[in-house]
Design a protein around this motif. Structure first.
Motif: not given
Length: 623
Positions: A103-108, A144-149, A221-224
């Motif tokens: 997901l990106d910074q807006n949760g999309v 990139r972007p990374g994530a944790m679930y 990372m710009l995708r975030y």
């Protein structure tokens, strides 16, 4: 054993009764009748045994496409059926959410160029956290972007089998997102301690004149930040600078999970910024070792001000003082102080967008590889040989935002290569650290045994070893150090398990493997099973072994047993022991990016490329 139990054991040996026994036994404690907890634990460790059934190295195509794991294990002489249990795979729908959806910074959801949603197959460290009456798993996605679930699990009390109940992405928007989370550990106080590996080079970003000067590795990372195609010609350097702050990334990341499933995130700025493979907290809950992955990297010790609180403390960098070059090498270790800092002191600098040239002045090296007056010569992964000077008043910021460069300026060793997992044997006070490869800066003005001064140019050339592309695991003795203020300070280190470079004949079933098939190849993550003399070694190898393996190594007998192999092109990540969760033990094991690192041509079904999160077990509690 409690003092109450120790007392009655002592009384029985004296064959006394009544009140007199109490008084006499208390006097005898100081005379040696009392056994300490450590003595009891050591005696128990001597009696315990753990023997996994060996797994053969795969030679057929079918065997190379599956996860193989020990079908049984003997614990203290009693056999138990085990195997590899799959908890979940990337892309699974769990409780209505897609595991591994980025997901990106807006949760999309982040989308690929073909318009599909980006589901990462780069699963890495996955912790098991018992919180209240519930059990959770925090999983890294090393992308990139990374994530944790964060996934809630259920446990069958009769069989020990774990099942995923629900999952959700952990929100990192307050921190500018998450960058390449790799390995990790669990703190003694029960929090998940993650990482951010290979942070972007702030100097490269500030020096860039066009988008072509920015490394392609950084651009995804710009995708975030909502830039759908970061490689598009329409993306400008201003777009990159407006969204990308290099100093947001490269820290240990602590996640506290509450019983109701809430997650509190902290990037631990006071611990420094490097290519964090993982941070490992010692039993005092204050001393932390931090491994730095890459080429020409360092090794770091953080001493927290208060137990269980990683927001403030002193940072140190290791200096290798070579003692020998045989069998992977040995050295004494000196610790170079980098100073004290707190989260509150460093966070404003990160938030303000401080840049590389706010911290340093830089000059070009002289033709003889020396530096102009007033500049210090260093050679680190970021930009190779550099001549740097810290601007007045910026020493503390340099120590935490440019930790490796600053450490090199103060005389620490930044010549380690592919420094990976860390674990601790408390029974023998030995820390273990994996070096996936022994080459480049760890050689003496060579690369792969051939003359090459790139990695030692302008540096101290502290490490001077024969190369070993198969890597080694090092044993580091720890003990008290009054000047640092910890009982867990590394004093020396020496290779203890070495890979063996090998060329197999074309007629061999192991042809193409470049490391001995019955030894380690490019050791990565480690875990130690306390009381059972067993070091677990996971591999991250390409040509070393076509199929990566996990090994159990008995540190007393030196016996090495293969206990798992993974499919083509995958990496073993996250081997981590949980000795007792409600009476069951689990050896976590994640299979990252099947068919992704090599052998892409072997992939026939796209679903086979999905990563696995699972464990070897369940086993009876290993107490």
């Amino acid at each position: 054993m409690s003092k109450f139990k120790r007392f009655f054991s002592c009384r029985n040996s004296l064959c006394l009764t009544g009140f007199f026994v109490v008084a006499l036994s208390l006097l005898l404690i100081s005379a040696g009748c009392d056994n300490s907890d450590d003595d009891h634990n050591n005696a128990q460790a001597d009696q315990n045994s753990l023997v996994f059934t060996s797994v053969e190295a795969p030679v057929t195509d079918d065997a190379k496409r599956v996860v193989q794991a020990s079908p049984s294990v003997e614990v203290n002489g009693v056999a138990h059926n085990i195997g590899y249990q799959i908890l979940m795979r990337s892309g699974d729908s769990i409780g209505g959410a897609t595991f591994g959806l980025i997901l990106d910074q807006n949760g999309v959801p982040v989308v690929e160029n073909d318009g599909s949603q980006f589901i990462s197959n780069d699963n890495d460290f996955s912790s098991l956290l018992k919180v209240g009456g519930k059990l959770y798993c925090v999983t890294h996605f090393e992308s990139r972007p990374g994530a944790m679930y964060l996934t809630e699990l259920s446990q069958d009390t009769g069989t020990g089998i774990l099942t995923a109940v629900s999952t959700r992405s952990v929100d990192f928007s307050a921190w500018g997102g998450l960058w390449v989370p790799c390995a990790g550990s669990v703190t003694p106080w029960g929090n998940h301690l993650g990482s951010e590996e290979y942070p972007p080079d702030a100097r490269v970003h500030e020096d860039a004149l066009t988008t072509a000067d920015i490394e392609d590795y950084d651009k995804p990372m710009l995708r975030y930040f909502g830039i759908v195609d970061p490689f598009a010609e329409s993306v400008t350097l201003d777009d990159i600078h407006a969204n990308f702050n290099s100093y947001r990334y490269g820290y240990p990341v602590e996640v506290a999970v509450s019983a109701d499933g809430g997650a509190t995130v902290n990037k631990r700025y006071a611990m420094g910024r490097v290519a964090v493979e993982l941070a490992y907290v010692m039993p005092d809950q204050k001393t932390v070792y931090i491994s730095d992955d890459g080429t020409n990297v360092g090794f770091f010790l953080f001493l927290a001000d208060a137990a269980g609180n990683l927001s403030a403390g002193n940072l140190y960098a290791a200096k290798w003082v070579q003692a020998g070059a045989d069998n992977g090498g040995s050295a004494t270790i000196q610790w170079i102080p980098l100073g004290h800092a707190t989260q509150d002191e460093i966070a404003p600098a990160v938030a303000s967008g401080v840049k590389f040239y706010d911290i340093f002045d830089a000059a070009e090296p002289n033709e003889d590889n020396t530096c102009p007056a007033g500049y210090i010569s260093v050679n680190t992964e970021d930009s190779g040989h550099e001549c740097l000077s810290v601007k007045s008043g910026m020493e503390k910021i340099a120590s935490r935002l440019e930790t490796r460069r600053y450490a090199a300026m103060l005389g620490a060793t930044t010549e380690f290569r592919k420094e990976e997992g860390i674990t601790f044997d408390p029974d023998n006070n030995i820390l273990y650290v994996a070096m996936s490869e022994v080459n480049s800066g760890m050689e003496d003005n060579m690369k792969g045994g051939k003359a090459n001064n790139k990695y030692d140019k302008g540096g101290p050339n502290d490490i001077r070893l024969p190369y070993n592309d198969c890597g080694a695991v090092y044993a580091l003795e720890v003990g008290p150090d009054a000047s640092i203020g910890s009982d867990y300070v590394v004093r020396n280190m020496a290779a203890t398990v070495n890979g063996v470079m090998t060329t197999y004949d074309a007629s061999s079933p192991y042809a193409g493997n470049t490391c001995a098939i019955d030894g380690i190849a490019n050791p990565d993550n480690l875990t130690f099973i306390r009381g059972y003399k067993t070091l677990i070694i996971g591999e991250d190898t390409g040509s070393g072994h076509q199929n990566d393996a996990i090994w159990a190594y008995n540190v007393e007998t030196k016996e090495l047993t293969r206990i798992e192999t993974t499919p083509y092109g995958s990496e073993t990540t996250s081997p981590y022991i949980y000795p007792d969760i409600n009476g069951w033990a689990y050896l976590m094991s994640v299979v990252q990016h099947p068919y992704g690192e090599s052998d892409q041509d072997k992939l026939s079904d796209p679903s086979s490329a999905r990563a696995y999160v699972g464990y070897i077990g369940p086993m009876p509690a290993l107490n």
